[in-house]
Design a protein around this motif. Sequence first.
Motif, PDB file in Angstrom:
ATOM      1  N   UNK A 277       0.832  -1.203   0.000  1.00  0.00           N
ATOM      2  CA  UNK A 277       0.000   0.000   0.000  1.00  0.00           C
ATOM      3  C   UNK A 277       0.865   1.250   0.000  1.00  0.00           C
ATOM      4  N   UNK A 278       1.950   1.207   0.759  1.00  0.00           N
ATOM      5  CA  UNK A 278       2.876   2.343   0.834  1.00  0.00           C
ATOM      6  C   UNK A 278       3.496   2.617  -0.531  1.00  0.00           C
ATOM      7  N   UNK A 279       3.922   1.531  -1.207  1.00  0.00           N
ATOM      8  CA  UNK A 279       4.532   1.703  -2.529  1.00  0.00           C
ATOM      9  C   UNK A 279       3.519   2.231  -3.541  1.00  0.00           C
ATOM     10  N   UNK A 280       2.265   1.743  -3.414  1.00  0.00           N
ATOM     11  CA  UNK A 280       1.228   2.239  -4.336  1.00  0.00           C
ATOM     12  C   UNK A 280       0.999   3.736  -4.114  1.00  0.00           C
ATOM     13  N   UNK A 281       0.922   4.172  -2.836  1.00  0.00           N
ATOM     14  CA  UNK A 281       0.739   5.601  -2.536  1.00  0.00           C
ATOM     15  C   UNK A 281       1.931   6.398  -3.028  1.00  0.00           C
ATOM     16  N   UNK A 282       3.141   5.841  -2.858  1.00  0.00           N
ATOM     17  CA  UNK A 282       4.339   6.553  -3.315  1.00  0.00           C
ATOM     18  C   UNK A 282       4.314   6.726  -4.826  1.00  0.00           C
ATOM     19  N   UNK A 283       3.816   5.700  -5.511  1.00  0.00           N
ATOM     20  CA  UNK A 283       3.720   5.811  -6.972  1.00  0.00           C
ATOM     21  C   UNK A 283       2.724   6.904  -7.363  1.00  0.00           C
ATOM     22  N   UNK A 284       1.612   6.941  -6.646  1.00  0.00           N
ATOM     23  CA  UNK A 284       0.618   7.990  -6.948  1.00  0.00           C
ATOM     24  C   UNK A 284       1.209   9.377  -6.692  1.00  0.00           C
ATOM     25  N   UNK A 285       1.926   9.519  -5.580  1.00  0.00           N
ATOM     26  CA  UNK A 285       2.522  10.833  -5.259  1.00  0.00           C
ATOM     27  C   UNK A 285       3.537  11.226  -6.317  1.00  0.00           C
ATOM     28  N   UNK A 286       4.328  10.253  -6.782  1.00  0.00           N
ATOM     29  CA  UNK A 286       5.313  10.578  -7.820  1.00  0.00           C
ATOM     30  C   UNK A 286       4.622  11.033  -9.101  1.00  0.00           C
ATOM     31  N   UNK A 287       3.509  10.388  -9.454  1.00  0.00           N
ATOM     32  CA  UNK A 287       2.765  10.811 -10.645  1.00  0.00           C
ATOM     33  C   UNK A 287       2.218  12.234 -10.480  1.00  0.00           C
ATOM     34  N   UNK A 288       1.666  12.546  -9.279  1.00  0.00           N
ATOM     35  CA  UNK A 288       1.161  13.903  -9.025  1.00  0.00           C
ATOM     36  C   UNK A 288       2.273  14.931  -9.105  1.00  0.00           C
ATOM     37  N   UNK A 289       3.429  14.592  -8.501  1.00  0.00           N
ATOM     38  CA  UNK A 289       4.563  15.531  -8.543  1.00  0.00           C
ATOM     39  C   UNK A 289       5.014  15.772  -9.975  1.00  0.00           C
ATOM     40  N   UNK A 290       4.970  14.730 -10.796  1.00  0.00           N
ATOM     41  CA  UNK A 290       5.373  14.896 -12.192  1.00  0.00           C
ATOM     42  C   UNK A 290       4.405  15.834 -12.917  1.00  0.00           C
ATOM     43  N   UNK A 291       3.110  15.642 -12.657  1.00  0.00           N
ATOM     44  CA  UNK A 291       2.117  16.497 -13.325  1.00  0.00           C
ATOM     45  C   UNK A 291       2.202  17.921 -12.786  1.00  0.00           C
ATOM     46  N   UNK A 292       2.341  18.077 -11.452  1.00  0.00           N
ATOM     47  CA  UNK A 292       2.419  19.410 -10.855  1.00  0.00           C
ATOM     48  C   UNK A 292       3.675  20.142 -11.283  1.00  0.00           C
ATOM     49  N   UNK A 293       4.742  19.397 -11.548  1.00  0.00           N
ATOM     50  CA  UNK A 293       5.972  20.051 -12.040  1.00  0.00           C
ATOM     51  C   UNK A 293       5.727  20.680 -13.406  1.00  0.00           C
ATOM     52  N   UNK A 294       4.988  19.951 -14.246  1.00  0.00           N
ATOM     53  CA  UNK A 294       4.656  20.520 -15.558  1.00  0.00           C
ATOM     54  C   UNK A 294       3.767  21.747 -15.407  1.00  0.00           C
ATOM     55  N   UNK A 295       2.790  21.656 -14.447  1.00  0.00           N
ATOM     56  CA  UNK A 295       1.902  22.786 -14.229  1.00  0.00           C
ATOM     57  C   UNK A 295       2.663  23.987 -13.672  1.00  0.00           C
ATOM     58  N   UNK A 296       3.619  23.719 -12.755  1.00  0.00           N
ATOM     59  CA  UNK A 296       4.422  24.813 -12.207  1.00  0.00           C
ATOM     60  C   UNK A 296       5.219  25.482 -13.326  1.00  0.00           C
ATOM     61  N   UNK A 297       5.788  24.684 -14.218  1.00  0.00           N
ATOM     62  CA  UNK A 297       6.528  25.262 -15.339  1.00  0.00           C
ATOM     63  C   UNK A 297       5.597  26.136 -16.197  1.00  0.00           C
TER      64      UNK A 297
END
Length: 615
Positions: A277-297
């Motif tokens: 479950x922890x790894x699944x949540x970490x994967x979701x957070x990494x995906x959000x960070x990737x999308x938010x990085x594009x949005x921040x740019x």
Amino acid sequence: MNRLTLVHLTFLGVGKPPSTVEFSPGLTVIYGASERGKSYVEKAVDYMLGASELKPIPEDKGYSRILLGLRADDGRVLTLSRGLADSTIDVFNSDLRQLTTAPADATVSFKHSSTSQRNISRYLLKVLGIDGLKILKNSRGEVRLLNFRDLARLSVINDSRMGGERSPVLATGMPQNETGEKSVLKLLLTGQDEPVGPTAPGTVEKKVGKGQAEILDRLIDDSRAKLTIAANQSELREQLARLQGSLDNATSRSGQLMASRSALMQRRRVIEAGDRANQQRASEVRQLLSRFSLLREQYESDLERLRMVGEAGNLLGYFQTGTCVFCGAEPEHQHPGHHLAETTQLVAAVAAETRKTTELHRDLLSTIEDLDAQTADLNAESARHDDQLTAIDSELRALEEQLAPLTTDTSEVFAARSRLEQELAIHAQIEQLEEMKASLPNVLPVPPPARPDSIPAADISDFEQAIHQTLEAWHVPGENRVIYDPSSAEIAVDGRPRGSRGQGMRSIIHAAFAVSLARRNKARGLIHPGFVMLDSPVVTFRQAENREADPELMTYDVVEHFYRDLLDDPPSQVIIIENGTPPAAITERARIYAFSVDGSERFGFFPPQDQTLTD
């Protein structure tokens, strides 16, 4: 009659140095540290003389063949050659000391047979000149041929029999063998074998119950032949109770360990589920960070463009209110539709868009910071999961190491219990058959029982005197008055049966029995194999500290006089196996082997495991 002398015992194996002991025709003493192969010498000699098996020990690894040299009184030299797990024995008419491809002069079975002469028992009995002699088989008067094993049991005595409570005569301890064993002693003391005679009156053959009784007798004999453990039903039940106790303890311990293992496995599954479950949540957070990085740019790019638009407007004065940069008209004179309205609206739009984008950018940065914190927490939690799983795996390995020997021991106990239960079942079957026989309406009358104890009184008295003289020569404390009871085969010294004495006295009396039998029969030219091998006859003796308080304690010089008597009045060839160091006075008159003691050159019967022919 002929007698045999042991010459040597040699173990051979490819790539292994020979392991051998040379036996003196008089006294040989093998002593030293425990677990150095002393008792193994006795077991190997017994194996070569027809015992069914020789249990392996770690030290005999790599050795494949055993040689036993024998010399007869008529000058004949023999070498018996047998593999460590063979059912046949090769006989060479020479003194063989090494592996050979030469054909044997004879190959015989280890197992005695009355219908065949191709076995080691009949072969050695022929060498002794006593093949064909008969002893009683049972109390019904049936006879059988003498077996060399009958003689070997009275001359090759292991440490458990030496100090055991069972009579020296009753070597096997099996009830069905008692008649035969008493008959063997009668043969040795008198020199006369049993005549073949009718086992019942002739009129009995006509009885109505003849056939049924014979069938039941045959079934009873067949059942008794299946018994393999030298113990009665009471002793078997005691052994079974002890085994059950051991099994219960092992089962309880195994249950505790299995419960601990199950709990650990459950914890492991919970941790693994949490880690997934922890790894699944970490994967979701990494995906959000990737999308938010594009949005921040994107936000930062928009803010940069707005800043550039603002700077360009300021530079050209488009966004300033007041005098028109194009015509110089004051604001109050500028006509409607002038660029002021347009530029003012553009400034307001740029400012509003900048504020909105800046707020979104700030919120986004806060969200990204929160997601970064979550990532750190998830990584830390994953590391904790790894540490917990590693610790659990270590505990599981430790439990498996504890369970492995318990599993093996439990399997052995189950097998031993099964054997005991089979023995008890056979005893129960014998009892049932005997009850059926007793209930027959026309049971055959039982013939007068054979009397293996009908030894002439003169021979018994002579033998008792021989044992008395031996005990006296060894300085065994007491008057050493010896009584042998032929019916029970028990020996009593000074009114106390041997079986009721302490282990030290049981051992010395057993040794005196064997030595006196050899000495007496040698002097009278009666039957005897010609050698005596005793394992631990005096090992339990210690110096007396309080003779009045404990008359069982041996005097300090028993051991010394024991060895001195064997040298001064040799009964035959004698081989002694002991832990204790023999008296120094005998070292020049006897052949001595010292295993792993101070000053000895020999590690044990076998060399150290890493020694080879190239060492």
